[in-house]
Design an enzyme around this catalytic site. Structure first.
Site, PDB file in Angstrom:
ATOM      1  N   ASN A   1      75.914  50.637  65.076  1.00 11.07           N
ATOM      2  CA  ASN A   1      75.848  49.312  65.836  1.00 11.07           C
ATOM      3  C   ASN A   1      76.882  49.270  67.021  1.00 11.07           C
ATOM      4  O   ASN A   1      76.420  49.028  68.169  1.00 11.07           O
ATOM      5  CB  ASN A   1      75.567  48.122  65.315  1.00 11.07           C
ATOM      6  CG  ASN A   1      74.275  47.793  64.777  1.00 11.07           C
ATOM      7  OD1 ASN A   1      73.270  47.403  65.595  1.00 11.07           O
ATOM      8  ND2 ASN A   1      73.910  47.899  63.564  1.00 11.07           N
TER       9      ASN A   1
ATOM     10  N   HIS B   1      71.274  40.912  62.120  1.00  7.95           N
ATOM     11  CA  HIS B   1      70.595  40.919  60.520  1.00  7.95           C
ATOM     12  C   HIS B   1      69.479  41.916  60.561  1.00  7.95           C
ATOM     13  O   HIS B   1      68.649  41.726  61.256  1.00  7.95           O
ATOM     14  CB  HIS B   1      70.490  39.561  60.168  1.00  7.95           C
ATOM     15  CG  HIS B   1      69.967  39.561  58.729  1.00  7.95           C
ATOM     16  ND1 HIS B   1      70.975  39.647  57.791  1.00  7.95           N
ATOM     17  CD2 HIS B   1      68.890  39.356  58.241  1.00  7.95           C
ATOM     18  CE1 HIS B   1      70.476  39.389  56.674  1.00  7.95           C
ATOM     19  NE2 HIS B   1      69.068  39.555  56.707  1.00  7.95           N
TER      20      HIS B   1
ATOM     21  N   GLY C   1      79.443  51.793  61.493  1.00  6.97           N
ATOM     22  CA  GLY C   1      79.465  51.558  63.071  1.00  6.97           C
ATOM     23  C   GLY C   1      78.467  52.124  63.810  1.00  6.97           C
ATOM     24  O   GLY C   1      78.834  52.216  65.085  1.00  6.97           O
TER      25      GLY C   1
ATOM     26  N   ALA D   1      65.146  48.874  66.331  1.00  5.01           N
ATOM     27  CA  ALA D   1      65.203  47.173  66.454  1.00  5.01           C
ATOM     28  C   ALA D   1      66.630  47.033  66.729  1.00  5.01           C
ATOM     29  O   ALA D   1      67.134  46.612  68.028  1.00  5.01           O
ATOM     30  CB  ALA D   1      64.773  46.267  65.466  1.00  5.01           C
ATOM     31  N   GLU D   2      67.714  47.203  65.778  1.00 12.83           N
ATOM     32  CA  GLU D   2      69.180  46.753  65.799  1.00 12.83           C
ATOM     33  C   GLU D   2      69.836  47.283  67.218  1.00 12.83           C
ATOM     34  O   GLU D   2      70.463  46.789  67.932  1.00 12.83           O
ATOM     35  CB  GLU D   2      69.566  47.114  64.429  1.00 12.83           C
ATOM     36  CG  GLU D   2      69.304  46.420  63.577  1.00 12.83           C
ATOM     37  CD  GLU D   2      70.276  46.887  62.270  1.00 12.83           C
ATOM     38  OE1 GLU D   2      71.444  46.879  62.190  1.00 12.83           O
ATOM     39  OE2 GLU D   2      69.649  46.965  61.130  1.00 12.83           O
TER      40      GLU D   2
HETATM   41  C1  GRF Z   1      73.432  46.974  59.962  1.00 12.06           C
HETATM   42  O1  GRF Z   1      72.072  47.027  59.288  1.00 12.06           O
HETATM   43  C2  GRF Z   1      73.361  45.459  60.583  1.00 12.06           C
HETATM   44  O2  GRF Z   1      71.932  44.946  60.318  1.00 12.06           O
HETATM   45  C3  GRF Z   1      73.843  44.665  59.191  1.00 12.06           C
HETATM   46  O3  GRF Z   1      74.969  45.756  58.665  1.00 12.06           O
HETATM   47  C4  GRF Z   1      74.606  47.104  59.082  1.00 12.06           C
HETATM   48  C5  GRF Z   1      75.862  47.670  59.698  1.00 12.06           C
HETATM   49  O4  GRF Z   1      75.452  49.122  60.050  1.00 12.06           O
HETATM   50  N1  GRF Z   1      74.574  43.666  59.296  1.00 12.06           N
HETATM   51  P1  GRF Z   1      76.419  49.930  61.012  1.00 12.06           P
HETATM   52  O5  GRF Z   1      77.829  49.718  60.450  1.00 12.06           O
HETATM   53  O6  GRF Z   1      76.302  49.126  62.399  1.00 12.06           O
HETATM   54  O7  GRF Z   1      76.067  51.204  60.954  1.00 12.06           O
END
Ligand code: GRF
Length: 237
Positions: A14, A139, A12, A209-210
């Site tokens: 993100n 992604h 989690g 990035a994310e």
């Molecule tokens: C991230 O690398 C995202 O891009 C992918 O799954 C991962 C999730 O990580 N879809 P987190 O649970 O948000 O730490």
């Protein structure tokens, strides 16, 4: 106020980036939509990628849903006082019943947008149909490279290293009925280092990035900036 559901399966980070971005927005910082108005030269991806940290305005997390009761993401939601639910396929007789329960939960919460933040479950067609251009996913590669079936978690970064690609990155995109095939909203490139392992590359892509792109895309949705035509996104400014 945009009401979002964040769907998670694991750590989690993100989700945490979204929670922190909403907090910064509440304290008066300007999100991507506001920044776009002041900078007509750079693209949304450029502006978003160069932000120090994510900021989201006019958005609230209605619910966090996990398919996995052990996901640390659920703990993060709890620590921040955000409603969370675990809907696990294991509690249902078959996949169709699980899919129905997930759809019902999303409808019940009256969410405007579904955010997949590391959700390791294929979204069934009935949910895609119920939320057209209302589901986004992050992604960890530059789609259309290193995506599709089998490219999840560390497999994505292992693929990049095996190929010797010099750049990778992340993509935030809409979800359609395929795997990683929906319209691309924003992307950010991250350089691959000679001494990278799948783990170090994964971490750097998250940080650089994310954790910026996903909040940025939510802020764009909250301010109705995204238009989709023929599978291609244009950002209104
Ligand atoms: C991230 O690398 C995202 O891009 C992918 O799954 C991962 C999730 O990580 N879809 P987190 O649970 O948000 O730490």
């Amino acid at each position: 106020m945009l009401r979002i559901a964040v769907l998670v399966s694991g750590g989690g980070t993100n989700l945490q980036a979204i929670i922190d971005s909403i907090e910064r927005g509440k304290k008066g910082q300007t999100g991507l939509s506001g920044l776009l108005d002041k900078d007509k030269e750079r693209t949304a991806s450029e502006i978003c990628g160069s932000m120090e940290e994510g900021v989201i305005n006019d958005t609230q997390i209605a619910v966090v849903i996990s398919n996995n009761s052990d996901a640390y993401a659920l703990k993060r939601a709890e620590l921040c006082g955000i409603k969370s639910r675990c809907i696990s396929p294991k509690s249902f007789q078959d996949r169709a019943e699980f899919n129905r329960a997930l759809l019902e939960a999303l409808l019940e919460e009256k969410v405007d947008l579904i955010v997949l933040a590391g959700f390791l479950v294929v979204i069934p067609p009935e949910i895609v149909e119920a939320f057209p251009d209302r589901i986004i996913n992050i992604h960890p590669s530059l789609i259309p490279a290193f995506c599709g079936k089998g490219y999840y978690g560390l497999h994505v970064h292992e693929g990049v290293l095996r190929k010797g690609a010099r750049v990778s990155g992340a993509t935030v995109h809409f979800v359609d009925s395929g795997t990683d095939t929906g319209p691309i909203i924003m992307q950010k490139c991250v350089y691959v280092r000679d001494d990278d392992t799948a783990q170090t590359l994964q971490r750097r892509i998250m940080e650089q990035a994310e954790w910026k792109l996903l909040p940025g895309a939510i802020d764009l949705m909250a301010h109705d900036r995204i238009r989709v035509s023929d599978n291609v996104v244009k950002i209104a400014r």
